[in-house]
Design a protein around this motif. Structure first.
Motif, PDB file in Angstrom:
ATOM      1  N   GLN A 172     -24.199 -17.323 -34.562  1.00 10.48           N
ATOM      2  CA  GLN A 172     -24.624 -17.893 -35.849  1.00 10.48           C
ATOM      3  C   GLN A 172     -25.102 -16.814 -36.813  1.00 10.48           C
ATOM      4  N   ILE A 173     -25.742 -15.772 -36.278  1.00 12.16           N
ATOM      5  CA  ILE A 173     -26.186 -14.665 -37.124  1.00 12.16           C
ATOM      6  C   ILE A 173     -24.987 -14.017 -37.806  1.00 12.16           C
ATOM      7  N   LEU A 174     -23.928 -13.781 -37.057  1.00 16.24           N
ATOM      8  CA  LEU A 174     -22.731 -13.162 -37.619  1.00 16.24           C
ATOM      9  C   LEU A 174     -22.025 -14.106 -38.591  1.00 16.24           C
ATOM     10  N   GLU A 175     -21.969 -15.380 -38.257  1.00 11.68           N
ATOM     11  CA  GLU A 175     -21.294 -16.350 -39.128  1.00 11.68           C
ATOM     12  C   GLU A 175     -21.987 -16.475 -40.474  1.00 11.68           C
ATOM     13  N   ASP A 176     -23.309 -16.279 -40.496  1.00 12.17           N
ATOM     14  CA  ASP A 176     -24.064 -16.454 -41.734  1.00 12.17           C
ATOM     15  C   ASP A 176     -24.326 -15.146 -42.477  1.00 12.17           C
ATOM     16  N   THR A 177     -23.783 -14.054 -41.985  1.00 11.66           N
ATOM     17  CA  THR A 177     -23.898 -12.775 -42.687  1.00 11.66           C
ATOM     18  C   THR A 177     -22.902 -12.727 -43.843  1.00 11.66           C
ATOM     19  N   VAL A 178     -23.343 -12.181 -44.964  1.00 13.59           N
ATOM     20  CA  VAL A 178     -22.458 -11.939 -46.111  1.00 13.59           C
ATOM     21  C   VAL A 178     -22.449 -10.440 -46.380  1.00 13.59           C
ATOM     22  N   THR A 179     -21.265  -9.852 -46.332  1.00 11.41           N
ATOM     23  CA  THR A 179     -21.097  -8.436 -46.660  1.00 11.41           C
ATOM     24  C   THR A 179     -20.658  -8.309 -48.109  1.00 11.41           C
ATOM     25  N   VAL A 180     -21.317  -7.416 -48.842  1.00 16.19           N
ATOM     26  CA  VAL A 180     -20.961  -7.126 -50.233  1.00 16.19           C
ATOM     27  C   VAL A 180     -20.612  -5.646 -50.308  1.00 16.19           C
ATOM     28  N   ARG A 181     -19.368  -5.349 -50.639  1.00 21.35           N
ATOM     29  CA  ARG A 181     -18.905  -3.966 -50.748  1.00 21.35           C
ATOM     30  C   ARG A 181     -18.756  -3.609 -52.229  1.00 21.35           C
ATOM     31  N   ILE A 182     -19.623  -2.708 -52.705  1.00 18.03           N
ATOM     32  CA  ILE A 182     -19.600  -2.278 -54.101  1.00 18.03           C
ATOM     33  C   ILE A 182     -18.634  -1.107 -54.239  1.00 18.03           C
ATOM     34  N   HIS A 183     -17.624  -1.255 -55.076  1.00 15.85           N
ATOM     35  CA  HIS A 183     -16.606  -0.223 -55.236  1.00 15.85           C
ATOM     36  C   HIS A 183     -16.962   0.678 -56.415  1.00 15.85           C
ATOM     37  N   LEU A 184     -17.221   1.945 -56.091  1.00 12.55           N
ATOM     38  CA  LEU A 184     -17.593   2.927 -57.101  1.00 12.55           C
ATOM     39  C   LEU A 184     -16.376   3.685 -57.625  1.00 12.55           C
ATOM     40  N   ASP A 185     -15.218   3.423 -57.036  1.00 15.18           N
ATOM     41  CA  ASP A 185     -13.925   3.932 -57.508  1.00 15.18           C
ATOM     42  C   ASP A 185     -12.924   2.792 -57.457  1.00 15.18           C
ATOM     43  N   LYS A 186     -11.916   2.858 -58.303  1.00 11.93           N
ATOM     44  CA  LYS A 186     -10.813   1.893 -58.203  1.00 11.93           C
ATOM     45  C   LYS A 186     -10.135   2.106 -56.859  1.00 11.93           C
ATOM     46  N   THR A 187      -9.917   1.029 -56.118  1.00 11.94           N
ATOM     47  CA  THR A 187      -9.406   1.132 -54.759  1.00 11.94           C
ATOM     48  C   THR A 187      -8.151   0.291 -54.601  1.00 11.94           C
ATOM     49  N   ASN A 188      -7.099   0.936 -54.073  1.00  8.44           N
ATOM     50  CA  ASN A 188      -5.851   0.212 -53.815  1.00  8.44           C
ATOM     51  C   ASN A 188      -5.281   0.661 -52.475  1.00  8.44           C
ATOM     52  N   SER A 189      -4.059   0.265 -52.197  1.00  8.02           N
ATOM     53  CA  SER A 189      -3.458   0.553 -50.898  1.00  8.02           C
ATOM     54  C   SER A 189      -3.261   2.043 -50.658  1.00  8.02           C
ATOM     55  N   GLU A 190      -3.287   2.849 -51.736  1.00  4.75           N
ATOM     56  CA  GLU A 190      -3.023   4.277 -51.589  1.00  4.75           C
ATOM     57  C   GLU A 190      -4.274   5.104 -51.317  1.00  4.75           C
ATOM     58  N   ASN A 191      -5.444   4.540 -51.500  1.00  9.64           N
ATOM     59  CA  ASN A 191      -6.657   5.302 -51.176  1.00  9.64           C
ATOM     60  C   ASN A 191      -7.615   4.499 -50.298  1.00  9.64           C
ATOM     61  N   GLY A 192      -7.034   3.750 -49.378  1.00 11.35           N
ATOM     62  CA  GLY A 192      -7.828   3.161 -48.303  1.00 11.35           C
ATOM     63  C   GLY A 192      -8.453   1.813 -48.575  1.00 11.35           C
ATOM     64  N   ALA A 193      -7.846   1.005 -49.441  1.00 13.26           N
ATOM     65  CA  ALA A 193      -8.366  -0.352 -49.638  1.00 13.26           C
ATOM     66  C   ALA A 193      -8.352  -1.115 -48.313  1.00 13.26           C
ATOM     67  N   LEU A 194      -9.321  -1.985 -48.135  1.00 15.04           N
ATOM     68  CA  LEU A 194      -9.356  -2.768 -46.907  1.00 15.04           C
ATOM     69  C   LEU A 194      -8.160  -3.708 -46.815  1.00 15.04           C
ATOM     70  N   LYS A 195      -7.658  -3.855 -45.606  1.00 15.09           N
ATOM     71  CA  LYS A 195      -6.658  -4.875 -45.286  1.00 15.09           C
ATOM     72  C   LYS A 195      -7.367  -5.921 -44.427  1.00 15.09           C
ATOM     73  N   VAL A 196      -7.119  -7.184 -44.689  1.00 16.56           N
ATOM     74  CA  VAL A 196      -7.790  -8.253 -43.949  1.00 16.56           C
ATOM     75  C   VAL A 196      -6.780  -9.290 -43.479  1.00 16.56           C
ATOM     76  N   ILE A 197      -7.180 -10.033 -42.459  1.00 16.03           N
ATOM     77  CA  ILE A 197      -6.412 -11.179 -41.991  1.00 16.03           C
ATOM     78  C   ILE A 197      -7.158 -12.434 -42.442  1.00 16.03           C
ATOM     79  N   PRO A 198      -6.670 -13.117 -43.484  1.00 22.72           N
ATOM     80  CA  PRO A 198      -7.377 -14.297 -44.000  1.00 22.72           C
ATOM     81  C   PRO A 198      -7.621 -15.339 -42.915  1.00 22.72           C
ATOM     82  N   LYS A 199      -8.801 -15.940 -42.980  1.00 20.77           N
ATOM     83  CA  LYS A 199      -9.219 -17.038 -42.114  1.00 20.77           C
ATOM     84  C   LYS A 199      -9.469 -16.617 -40.661  1.00 20.77           C
ATOM     85  N   SER A 200      -9.355 -15.330 -40.359  1.00 22.96           N
ATOM     86  CA  SER A 200      -9.607 -14.884 -38.980  1.00 22.96           C
ATOM     87  C   SER A 200     -11.071 -15.047 -38.589  1.00 22.96           C
TER      88      SER A 200
END
Length: 241
Positions: A134-162
């Motif tokens: 429950q602790i993990l389910e109720d955690t909210v992560t906020v990632r503040i991007h200080l640079d524009k981030t895309n697939s070429e400089n390491g943007a996160l890849k995620v699996i939706p609904k996992s």
């Protein structure tokens, strides 16, 4: 500003993106604060492929007034408090990548034999542990991007609904890479994520940096005698400013 749509997306898909969360001037102030701080001690880690600062708010307290703004208070509400803060700088020539994983560890003040608290670690003079689900389910992560981030400089890849599948062992491959989403975020934007969402990042290929502040928030107390190592009630501090 109303963030109900983004919070709905977060609950449904395990992630959401909000651009224009911080202004260019605010980003500049945050970077200046980090760059001019004294960067010594065990919380600071620097290699060819990565520069990181753990316990960021404890080590650079001047960041509080820059990071915890009215947008963040509106987004999270007063029930949530900070539990972890890390700064990552992926240099322009970094060959560092991270395979798919979930964030299962929290930072606590001490080690204690308690039911449902497992997989203890001790790194950089701090204890980590996998808490009740429950602790993990109720955690909210906020990632503040200080640079524009895309697939070429390491943007996160995620699996939706996992995140809806609980704790997943990576070797079981209990996910479908065809559903992979690349989370491109503008400078000053934030990415919201649930820690149980499977996520990864690739090597940098475009010669551009990726600087991110990773914040984790929760609203639960831990079983005694454990307490959150980096607990900070940003909402009460914001109101008192």
């Amino acid at each position: 500003m109303n963030y109900e749509q983004q919070k709905t997306e977060l609950a449904k898909n395990g992630f959401s993106i909000i651009n224009n969360f911080y202004t260019a001037e605010e980003v500049d102030e945050i970077l200046k604060c980090i760059e001019t701080s004294e960067q010594t001690g065990d919380s600071f880690m620097k290699t060819r492929d990565l520069f990181a600062i753990r316990q960021l708010i404890k080590n650079i307290p001047d960041l509080k007034k820059l990071i915890f703004n009215s947008n963040l208070l509106t987004l999270l509400g007063s029930d949530y408090f900070l539990t972890k803060a890390i700064y990552f700088d992926k240099p322009s020539q970094s060959n560092w990548f991270v395979a798919y994983h979930q964030d299962l560890s929290i930072s606590v003040n001490e080690k204690a034999a308690l039911p449902h608290y497992t997989n203890w670690t001790y790194k950089k003079e701090q204890y980590g542990v996998q808490p009740p689900i429950q602790i993990l389910e109720d955690t909210v992560t906020v990632r503040i991007h200080l640079d524009k981030t895309n697939s070429e400089n390491g943007a996160l890849k995620v699996i939706p609904k996992s995140h809806l599948n609980g704790v997943i062992r990576p070797e079981t491959k209990e996910w479908n890479l065809e559903n992979e989403s690349i989370c491109e975020v503008d400078q000053g934007g934030v990415m919201l994520m649930k820690p149980l969402t499977l996520h990864a990042s690739s090597r940098t290929t475009n010669g551009k940096r990726r600087r991110v502040i990773h914040l984790e928030f929760n609203k639960h107390s831990l079983q005694k005698p454990l307490t959150w190592l980096e607990y900070y009630d940003f909402s009460s501090s914001y109101h008192s400013v």
